[in-house]
Design a protein around this motif. Structure first.
Motif, mmCIF file in Angstrom:
data_model
loop_
_atom_site.group_PDB
_atom_site.id
_atom_site.type_symbol
_atom_site.label_atom_id
_atom_site.label_comp_id
_atom_site.label_asym_id
_atom_site.label_seq_id
_atom_site.Cartn_x
_atom_site.Cartn_y
_atom_site.Cartn_z
ATOM 1 N N THR A 90 -39.568 72.699 94.642
ATOM 2 C CA THR A 90 -40.191 73.602 95.613
ATOM 3 C C THR A 90 -40.167 73.006 97.019
ATOM 4 N N GLU A 91 -40.350 71.696 97.114
ATOM 5 C CA GLU A 91 -40.291 71.069 98.442
ATOM 6 C C GLU A 91 -38.863 71.110 98.991
ATOM 7 N N THR A 92 -37.872 70.986 98.117
ATOM 8 C CA THR A 92 -36.479 71.100 98.548
ATOM 9 C C THR A 92 -36.195 72.505 99.056
ATOM 10 N N VAL A 93 -36.673 73.507 98.319
ATOM 11 C CA VAL A 93 -36.513 74.896 98.754
ATOM 12 C C VAL A 93 -37.238 75.123 100.081
ATOM 13 N N ASP A 94 -38.445 74.564 100.213
ATOM 14 C CA ASP A 94 -39.196 74.680 101.469
ATOM 15 C C ASP A 94 -38.369 74.186 102.657
ATOM 16 N N ARG A 95 -37.752 73.019 102.489
ATOM 17 C CA ARG A 95 -36.978 72.439 103.589
ATOM 18 C C ARG A 95 -35.808 73.334 103.973
ATOM 19 N N ARG A 96 -35.155 73.917 102.976
ATOM 20 C CA ARG A 96 -34.028 74.799 103.266
ATOM 21 C C ARG A 96 -34.497 76.070 103.982
ATOM 22 N N ILE A 97 -35.615 76.618 103.522
ATOM 23 C CA ILE A 97 -36.152 77.830 104.155
ATOM 24 C C ILE A 97 -36.499 77.554 105.611
ATOM 25 N N LEU A 98 -37.154 76.426 105.862
ATOM 26 C CA LEU A 98 -37.531 76.089 107.234
ATOM 27 C C LEU A 98 -36.299 75.880 108.110
ATOM 28 N N ALA A 99 -35.278 75.240 107.553
ATOM 29 C CA ALA A 99 -34.060 74.999 108.322
ATOM 30 C C ALA A 99 -33.402 76.317 108.719
ATOM 31 N N VAL A 100 -33.359 77.275 107.791
ATOM 32 C CA VAL A 100 -32.767 78.583 108.087
ATOM 33 C C VAL A 100 -33.645 79.350 109.068
ATOM 34 N N LEU A 101 -34.945 79.326 108.834
ATOM 35 C CA LEU A 101 -35.875 80.062 109.691
ATOM 36 C C LEU A 101 -35.866 79.531 111.118
ATOM 37 N N ALA A 102 -35.670 78.234 111.260
ATOM 38 C CA ALA A 102 -35.657 77.621 112.590
ATOM 39 C C ALA A 102 -34.515 78.152 113.456
ATOM 40 N N GLN A 103 -33.472 78.692 112.821
ATOM 41 C CA GLN A 103 -32.332 79.230 113.562
ATOM 42 C C GLN A 103 -32.565 80.676 114.003
ATOM 43 N N SER A 104 -33.694 81.250 113.601
ATOM 44 C CA SER A 104 -33.963 82.658 113.908
ATOM 45 C C SER A 104 -34.322 82.858 115.376
ATOM 46 N N ASP A 105 -34.038 84.040 115.856
ATOM 47 C CA ASP A 105 -34.445 84.429 117.203
ATOM 48 C C ASP A 105 -35.798 85.132 117.081
ATOM 49 N N PHE A 106 -36.866 84.356 117.195
ATOM 50 C CA PHE A 106 -38.203 84.901 116.991
ATOM 51 C C PHE A 106 -38.529 86.001 117.996
ATOM 52 N N ALA A 107 -38.057 85.857 119.205
ATOM 53 C CA ALA A 107 -38.356 86.855 120.233
ATOM 54 C C ALA A 107 -37.765 88.216 119.892
ATOM 55 N N ALA A 108 -36.667 88.213 119.149
ATOM 56 C CA ALA A 108 -35.999 89.474 118.810
ATOM 57 C C ALA A 108 -36.518 90.087 117.515
ATOM 58 N N MET A 109 -37.346 89.361 116.788
ATOM 59 C CA MET A 109 -37.840 89.868 115.502
ATOM 60 C C MET A 109 -38.817 91.010 115.708
ATOM 61 N N ARG A 110 -38.655 92.054 114.904
ATOM 62 C CA ARG A 110 -39.554 93.197 114.978
ATOM 63 C C ARG A 110 -40.863 92.932 114.250
ATOM 64 N N ASP A 111 -40.775 92.207 113.129
ATOM 65 C CA ASP A 111 -41.956 91.949 112.307
ATOM 66 C C ASP A 111 -42.286 90.466 112.293
ATOM 67 N N ASP A 112 -43.548 90.179 111.952
ATOM 68 C CA ASP A 112 -43.957 88.796 111.781
ATOM 69 C C ASP A 112 -43.290 88.210 110.543
ATOM 70 N N VAL A 113 -43.304 86.889 110.450
ATOM 71 C CA VAL A 113 -42.663 86.181 109.347
ATOM 72 C C VAL A 113 -43.744 85.550 108.480
ATOM 73 N N SER A 114 -43.589 85.688 107.170
ATOM 74 C CA SER A 114 -44.501 85.056 106.222
ATOM 75 C C SER A 114 -43.687 84.176 105.295
ATOM 76 N N VAL A 115 -44.087 82.904 105.183
ATOM 77 C CA VAL A 115 -43.324 81.966 104.366
ATOM 78 C C VAL A 115 -44.280 81.151 103.501
ATOM 79 N N ASN A 116 -43.943 81.048 102.213
ATOM 80 C CA ASN A 116 -44.767 80.328 101.237
ATOM 81 C C ASN A 116 -44.330 78.870 101.215
ATOM 82 N N LEU A 117 -45.247 77.944 101.546
ATOM 83 C CA LEU A 117 -44.913 76.532 101.628
ATOM 84 C C LEU A 117 -45.909 75.672 100.873
ATOM 85 N N ASN A 118 -45.444 74.521 100.418
ATOM 86 C CA ASN A 118 -46.333 73.496 99.887
ATOM 87 C C ASN A 118 -47.082 72.835 101.035
#
Length: 199
Positions: free
Chosen positions: A23-51
Motif C-alpha cells: 500500500t505504501e508503494t501504491v501511495d508513492r506511485r499515486i502521489l508521483a502521478v498526482l504531482a504532475q497534475s495541473d491543479f489549477a485546471a481541475m474542475r473537481d477537488d481531488v481525494s486520495v486514500n493514503l497511509n
C-alpha cells in the motif's frame, strides 16, 4: 481489482507487513502521478486514500512542493484502522496537513461504531460511514441517540454515508442528521436529474 493485477496467487491480506509495503508503494506511485497534475485546471477537488506513514514521508513532501498552492482542493483519506495503529503519528499527520490547508477524511467506520465512539475527537474535516441494511434492524433508541450525537460532534456536513444503495439508507441517514452521501442510489438519482435538466 489491484490484488488480481499485481499478485493473483497471493493473499496480500494475510501478511500485515506485505500489505503495508504494497500500500505504501501504491501511495508513492499515486502521489508521483498526482504531482504532475495541473491543479489549477481541475474542475473537481481531488481525494486520495493514503497511509499515515506516507503522509509523514519525504515522498509526500515532494508532492506538497507541487500541490502547496492548491492544498485546499486535496482531501487526504485515512483509514480508521491506520489511526488506531498509531494515534500519535495520526495527530502529527493531521496537524501538519491541516496547517498546510489539506482536508482530512476518516474512512472505514460503520454505523455501529457511532454507538460507542465519538469520531469528532479525531479532529478531521470529514468522517465516512459505510452503510449496510442490517443497521436498520433492532437498534435501541438510546443507541440511535448516541449515533445522532456522534453526527453532531462531527457536523452534519462533515459526516458522509457511503455505499448508500437505497432510499432506506438515505432516510436512515437523514434521521441521524447526515447530509452527504455516496453510492449507487445517489448516482442514479443524479443521472435522472441530469437527464431531466434539473441540474
Amino acid at each position: 481489482n489491484l490484488r488480481q493485477r499485481i499478485a493473483p496467487e497471493i493473499n496480500i491480506f494475510s501478511d500485515a507487513w506485505l500489505f503495508q509495503y504494497l500500500t505504501e508503494t501504491v501511495d508513492r506511485r499515486i502521489l508521483a502521478v498526482l504531482a504532475q497534475s495541473d491543479f489549477a485546471a481541475m474542475r473537481d477537488d481531488v481525494s486520495v486514500n493514503l497511509n499515515i506513514a506516507t503522509v509523514l514521508s519525504p515522498g509526500f513532501q515532494s508532492f506538497h512542493e507541487k500541490a502547496r498552492d492548491h492544498a485546499g482542493r486535496v482531501v487526504i483519506e485515512i483509514q480508521i484502522i491506520d489511526i488506531f495503529a498509531d494515534f500519535p503519528a495520526y495527530t502529527s499527520a493531521r496537524d501538519w496537513l491541516g496547517g498546510h490547508g489539506y482536508r482530512i477524511l476518516i474512512d472505514g467506520l460503520n454505523p455501529l461504531a457511532l454507538q460507542f465512539f465519538d469520531p469528532g475527537i479525531l479532529g478531521a474535516d470529514f468522517v465516512k460511514v459505510a452503510w449496510n441494511p442490517e443497521f436498520l434492524a433492532g437498534v435501541p433508541e438510546e443507541r440511535v441517540t448516541d449515533m445522532r450525537q456522534a453526527v453532531q460532534s462531527v457536523g452534519s456536513r462533515g459526516m458522509i454515508l457511503s455505499r448508500a444503495d437505497s432510499e432506506d439508507a438515505i432516510k436512515w441517514a437523514l434521521g441521524l442528521g447526515i447530509q452527504r452521501f455516496q453510492g449507487h442510489f445517489i448516482d442514479r438519482v443524479v443521472d435522472a436529474m441530469i437527464t431531466k435538466g434539473i441540474i
